[in-house]
Design an enzyme around this catalytic site. Structure first.
Site, PDB file in Angstrom:
ATOM      1  N   ARG A 140       0.740  -1.172  -0.071  1.00 22.72           N
ATOM      2  CA  ARG A 140       0.108   0.030   0.163  1.00 22.72           C
ATOM      3  C   ARG A 140       0.737   1.336  -0.198  1.00 22.72           C
ATOM      4  O   ARG A 140       0.168   2.431  -0.172  1.00 22.72           O
ATOM      5  CB  ARG A 140      -0.975  -0.094   1.120  1.00 22.72           C
ATOM      6  CG  ARG A 140      -0.190   0.518   2.550  1.00 22.72           C
ATOM      7  CD  ARG A 140      -0.974  -0.369   3.642  1.00 22.72           C
ATOM      8  NE  ARG A 140      -2.133   0.919   3.895  1.00 22.72           N
ATOM      9  CZ  ARG A 140      -2.159   1.971   4.649  1.00 22.72           C
ATOM     10  NH1 ARG A 140      -1.062   2.165   5.308  1.00 22.72           N
ATOM     11  NH2 ARG A 140      -3.077   2.372   5.012  1.00 22.72           N
ATOM     12  N   ASP A 299       4.165   3.719  14.739  1.00 25.74           N
ATOM     13  CA  ASP A 299       2.868   3.938  14.668  1.00 25.74           C
ATOM     14  C   ASP A 299       1.981   2.743  14.408  1.00 25.74           C
ATOM     15  O   ASP A 299       1.930   1.933  13.402  1.00 25.74           O
ATOM     16  CB  ASP A 299       2.069   4.983  13.450  1.00 25.74           C
ATOM     17  CG  ASP A 299       2.931   4.596  12.057  1.00 25.74           C
ATOM     18  OD1 ASP A 299       3.831   4.222  12.012  1.00 25.74           O
ATOM     19  OD2 ASP A 299       2.125   5.172  11.259  1.00 25.74           O
ATOM     20  N   GLU A 483       7.093  -6.487   5.565  1.00 27.92           N
ATOM     21  CA  GLU A 483       7.193  -5.450   6.365  1.00 27.92           C
ATOM     22  C   GLU A 483       8.034  -5.585   7.637  1.00 27.92           C
ATOM     23  O   GLU A 483       8.515  -4.729   8.288  1.00 27.92           O
ATOM     24  CB  GLU A 483       6.168  -4.283   6.216  1.00 27.92           C
ATOM     25  CG  GLU A 483       5.874  -3.139   6.881  1.00 27.92           C
ATOM     26  CD  GLU A 483       4.691  -2.542   7.480  1.00 27.92           C
ATOM     27  OE1 GLU A 483       4.594  -1.163   7.493  1.00 27.92           O
ATOM     28  OE2 GLU A 483       3.825  -3.446   7.013  1.00 27.92           O
TER      29      GLU A 483
END
Length: 524
Positions: A140, A299, A483
């Site tokens: 994304r 985050d 990731e």
């Protein structure tokens, strides 16, 4: 001379084109429609709409929306698909050849994740043009990201792609010149915040390849980034803060993460609005702290929460992050070197003085002698954070720690953070992606380099080997590099966070290549 002149003309043309770019974010361009799409969860990921390209001018789109929404059977998703070009799936059509091996896969990924430079983009698209080719993380994440890129560049160096590495450094210098700082990513909705300041590290990395002329070349950009982070410091009274700077009770100046906006993040709009409704804090303050956490790159994590509580308690701007200040310490040292190379000895001495003062302040406010760990400092409550995280390795990597502190940190890493696949990010399991059991490539790399710097070779090797092995295992199982990873259960994938696990993945690829070079198979 002719070539240089053409290059200057090209840069001027690019700048004029970029200056004409409409910098309003999607929410600013499409009020009402934006909220309906994001809160209605028309797409599973709120980032889809903000990355879409309008087919018509905003006034045309909004007029059509005002007219059509009243009609019977109006379909909002169909409307959006008619008036916007949705982002394409990342790396569509690419299929991993697991049998071809991980080295070949890594080399291929640089091509898959590479995006060409642009001299212009669609006038109302959120993408900001960049002059040179760049590497995106993947999934994304369709744009360049600030701190991701340093770790990606480590891999580009190993892969002998100097033109791409240089182009990316030039892109970040361009962003500083154009916007006064490096945004979180090259999107209009990221123009309110930066990320961990790794630009000086990028310049130093390029200088290792091309010599000290690099430091002279980028000195103006380095200085402007420093001015961005230190804006307002001179006028602060003790115990006060302004934007990214905090003046502590003793008069020292350290930094915090900050975002200029106190609105929900556009790329996570529905998540932020819903979370704010669960919080007891004023919405604007909650949104600011959520955005500041996004600026940190972490985050989200229990690192930013009131101990024992969740996201509703987030108070990022109340904390002085140890890792951020280590990076700014390195920026000050790089500026001292660059100023010396440009013959400005007064500036060089001033930056040396600033770096020394920051180092002393980090030692005073961030070392927890009871926990034997570098932690964040709560400047509002004037006390050390109770949360130990892998941010505590940054003083080792930057050379701020004493040898005794480094030894105690190494012992804590081995005892509390080391797992079968590497180092966990924090000791808390909360469901947040920057907490246990997850691990992230950049933090593994920083820990390994910090340990090596202080002679903790055996532990550094253990961490690197476990991380490399985990990456290889997951690749064989899935054909992907991820990731983030689960280092506690190496048969499970990483999880948590606001979106599904992403593959690609820029910084994982770069760190894996660099660590594999440092610890080749025949030494493991």
């Amino acid at each position: 001379m002719k070539k240089a002149l053409l290059l200057c003309l090209y840069c001027f043309t690019l700048t004029v084109s970029a200056q004409q770019k409409d910098l309003r974010s999607p929410r600013q361009l499409f009020p009402g429609l934006f909220e309906a799409v994001q809160m209605g969860r028309i797409f599973p990921d709120n980032k889809t709409f903000v990355d879409a390209t309008p087919r018509e001018a905003p006034a045309v789109v909004l007029a059509a929306y005002a007219e059509q929404r009243r009609l019977p059977g109006f379909d909002l998703k169909r409307f959006v698909e008619a008036y916007f070009q949705l982002p394409e799936a990342s790396a569509s059509g690419y299929h991993t050849n697991i049998a071809g091996g991980l080295p070949r896969h890594l080399d291929t990924l640089w091509t898959v994740l590479r995006r060409p430079g642009q001299d212009s983009v669609a006038p109302y698209a959120s993408l900001l043009p960049l002059p040179n080719s760049y590497v995106v993380p993947g999934g994304r994440f369709r744009e360049v990201y600030y701190w991701d890129s340093y770790f990606t560049m480590l891999g580009l160096r190993v892969s002998h792609r100097p033109e791409l590495l240089r182009g990316m450094v030039d892109n970040f210098a361009y962003l500083i010149t154009r916007y006064g700082f490096i945004p979180n990513g090259n999107r209009t909705y990221y123009l309110t915040r930066s990320q961990p300041p790794f630009f000086s590290r990028m310049v130093e990395l390029l200088a290792q390849e091309q010599g000290d002329t690099v430091l002279r070349r980028y000195q103006p950009a380095l200085l402007r980034e420093y001015q961005f982070w230190m804006a307002g410091a001179d006028s602060l009274a003790p115990g006060a803060a302004r934007r990214s700077v905090v003046r502590l009770a003793g008069g020292e100046v350290l930094n915090r993460y900050w975002d200029q906006s106190a609105e929900p993040r556009e790329e996570s709009y529905q998540e932020d609005v819903t979370a704010a409704q669960r919080s007891q804090r004023p919405a604007a303050q909650f949104y600011r702290d959520v955005r500041a956490a996004a600026a940190s790159g972490w985050d989200f994590s229990s690192r930013w929460f009131v101990p024992g509580q969740g996201l509703e308690s987030i108070r990022t701007t109340s904390l002085i992050p140890v890792d951020l200040n280590c990076l700014l310490y390195q920026l000050e040292n790089t500026l001292a070197r660059a100023s010396h190379l440009r013959g400005d000895e007064a500036a060089s001495r001033n930056f040396q003085k600033q770096a020394a003062a920051r180092r002393k302040a980090i030692q005073r406010y961030c070392w927890d002698a009871r926990a034997n760990w570098f932690v964040d400092y709560d400047w509002e409550q004037r006390k050390l954070s109770l949360v130990r995280t892998l941010a505590g390795v940054f003083p080792l990597e930057s050379g701020i720690a004493t040898s005794t502190q480094a030894s105690k940190t190494a012992a804590g890493l081995r005892r509390d953070f080391l797992r079968p696949g590497g180092l966990i990010t924090t000791l808390a399991t909360t469901g947040q992606q920057w907490d246990a059991p997850n691990a992230w490539a950049p933090l593994q790399w920083m820990a390994v380099q910090g340990l090596r710097r202080y002679g903790q070779q055996e532990l550094a090797s253990t961490i690197a080997q476990r991380w490399i092995s985990l990456n290889q295992i997951v690749f064989q199982q899935t054909g992907k590099l991820m990731e983030k990873y689960n280092v506690e259960n190496i048969t499970a994938l990483g999880g948590g966070g606001e979106y599904p696990l992403q593959d690609g993945f820029g910084w994982t690829n770069g760190v894996l290549l660099d660590l594999t070079k440092q610890y080749p198979a025949d030494s493991r």
